[in-house]
Design an enzyme around this catalytic site. Sequence first.
Site, PDB file in Angstrom:
ATOM      1  N   LYS A  67      10.214  88.217   9.370  1.00  0.00           N
ATOM      2  CA  LYS A  67       9.403  89.411   9.624  1.00  0.00           C
ATOM      3  C   LYS A  67      10.237  90.661   9.939  1.00  0.00           C
ATOM      4  O   LYS A  67       9.769  91.791   9.770  1.00  0.00           O
ATOM      5  CB  LYS A  67       8.438  89.141  10.774  1.00  0.00           C
ATOM      6  CG  LYS A  67       7.277  88.227  10.419  1.00  0.00           C
ATOM      7  CD  LYS A  67       6.253  88.945   9.569  1.00  0.00           C
ATOM      8  CE  LYS A  67       4.982  88.144   9.412  1.00  0.00           C
ATOM      9  NZ  LYS A  67       3.947  88.874   8.661  1.00  0.00           N
ATOM     10  N   SER A 323      10.259  79.930   7.441  1.00  0.00           N
ATOM     11  CA  SER A 323       9.964  81.334   7.724  1.00  0.00           C
ATOM     12  C   SER A 323      10.121  81.725   9.183  1.00  0.00           C
ATOM     13  O   SER A 323      10.231  82.910   9.495  1.00  0.00           O
ATOM     14  CB  SER A 323       8.543  81.667   7.262  1.00  0.00           C
ATOM     15  OG  SER A 323       7.606  80.803   7.884  1.00  0.00           O
TER      16      SER A 323
END
Length: 526
Positions: A67, A323
Site C-alpha cells: 500500500k 501483499s
Amino acid sequence: MQSVATATQLELSPMPLAQQYLQKILLSSVYDVAKVTPLSSMKKLSTRFGCDVYLKREDMQPVHSFKLRGAYNRIAQLTAEQAACGVVCASAGNHAQGVAMSAASIGINAVIVMPTTTPDIKIDAVKRLGGTVVLHGQAFDQANDYAKALSETEGRVYIAPFDDEAVIAGQGTVAQEMLQQQRDIDVVFVPVGGGGLIAGIAAYYKAVMPRVKIIGVEPEDAACLKAAMDAGEPVTLSQVGLFADGVAVKRIGEEPFRVAKDYVDDVITVTSDEICAAVKDIFEDTRAIAEPAGALSTAGMKKYLQHLVNEADKPLKVASILSGANVNFHSLRYVSERCELGEQKEAVLAVKVPEKPGSFLRFCELLDKRAMTEFNYRFSSRDMAVVFAGIRLSGGQAELTDIIAKLTLEGFDVQDLSNDETAKLHVRYMVGGHPPEPLEERLFSFEFPEHPGALLKFLTTLQSKWNISLFHYRNHGAAYGRVLAGFEVPASDDLAFARFLTDLGFVYQEETQSLAYQLFLNSKSK
C-alpha cells in the site's frame, strides 16, 4: 480500396487503457520511499504442484505492505496548496500506514480514519509513523464515509485507498518489478479488496505481455469483484466477512473495475480455512507470517493448481502476491486451528456411539491408527453417546469418504462437520455440560504423547473396565496433548483404578475438585 490513416488521425486515436496506465506506472515516484521487493521461489509448493511457484514479497516494504506504493504516488503529486491543507484517508490498516509514512516523509499532516475492528498492531503502527488515528464504524465503508466527510469539513485532501488513478499506478509498479525479475511467468494471482492492486498489475501486464493471465482472488464472504463481474458493473454487497480485514470491502472501486473488466482473466474465491492453510504454506516456505489478506492470493493459486490440467510441454510458472504481513498476533490461534481443515488434512465428525464400555475403543480401532486431532464427549444418556472427533488425513476427501463408509458399515452413525462453520467456530468448544443424572465420577487431566496410537493405548489400557463419562482432547502440534477425562469409578474400585493410572504411564493429575468442573460439568452441581 482500404483507406490509410494519416499521422494526425493516429495522434488523435484514443490510447488503450492499459497503455495509458503503463505510462503512469513508468512515471511513478514510489521509490522515494518504497523498495524493490524479492520475487522468491516457493520450493515446497513448487514440488507439491509440479510447477514453478513464486511469491512477491511485499511484506518486506518499510510498512510491511504494498500500500505504500500507491499512497506515496498520490501524495507526491499534491500541489503546495493542497499539501498545506493536510490529507485524510480511511483504511483497515495497510493503506493507513502507507499514507502516514508518505505524508510524514514530505512533511504533510495526515488524519487516518480506521474501523473500530482494526487490529491493534495496525493502529499502533500508524501512530508510530506520525498519523493521527480516528476510529469510526465497524467496517471500511463506514470509516470511508467519515473520512470523506472530514475532507469536506476540514479541507483536507482525501487519499483514496484504491479508487484513484495515481494510487492504481503506484500499485502497478509491483508488476513492473515482477516482469523484470521473472520474464516468463504464465499466471499471476492477485488479492482483491477495493481493486487498486489488481487494476495496476493487470494494466501493466496486458500492456507489456498480454499473454500472462491475471487472476483475482477474493474471500467467499467479501467477493465484490466477482459480484461486479457477474453484474457487469460495481455492486454493493450487503455485508462482508472480517477475517481477512485488509480486503473487507463491500464495493469494488469504479476506476479499478473499469480496468479489471477488460484485463482480469478470472476471479477465484476461497474460504477462511483455505486462507489459513495458505498462511501456513507461506510460513513453511519462507518463514514469513502473512496476514490473512496477505495470504489470499496464495490460497487462490493453490485452488487453481489443484484443478489445473497443464497441457504445455514445459512446467507452468505462477506467482502470487504476499501483499501484507501486519497480522494481529492473537489471530494466529485461529489460523493454527483452521489451517489443517483448509488443506483437507483434517476432518471433524459427529459420531453416535453406543453408551457402553468398549465402544470408544472399537471406534478408534476402526480408524486404523490414524492420528486423532480432537475428541470431545460428555455423558448424556445411558443408550447413546455423541462424540465430536477430529481425524488427521493424508489422502484428502477420498480418504475421508472411506473412513465414513467404514464406520457406517460397523453401525456408527456419522455426520461430516468439516464444512459446518457453526460446528468449527462454536460447537466444538461447547460439547459438555451437566450430565442428566448423578454420576460417581472422577476427573483427571493427562499429558498424551503426540504420536499416532496414543489415544488407542489409553483405551486399550483402560480395557473397558470403567465408563468414560467425559473426554476432551485437542492436538495442537506440541510434544504433548492436553486431555481432560472423566470416569465412572465406584469407591470400591479406587485401588484398581489407581493401578490403571500407573500402568498407563502418562503424566496425570486429578481435577475432581476443580472449581470450573464443579460449576459447569459436575452432575451434583445442577
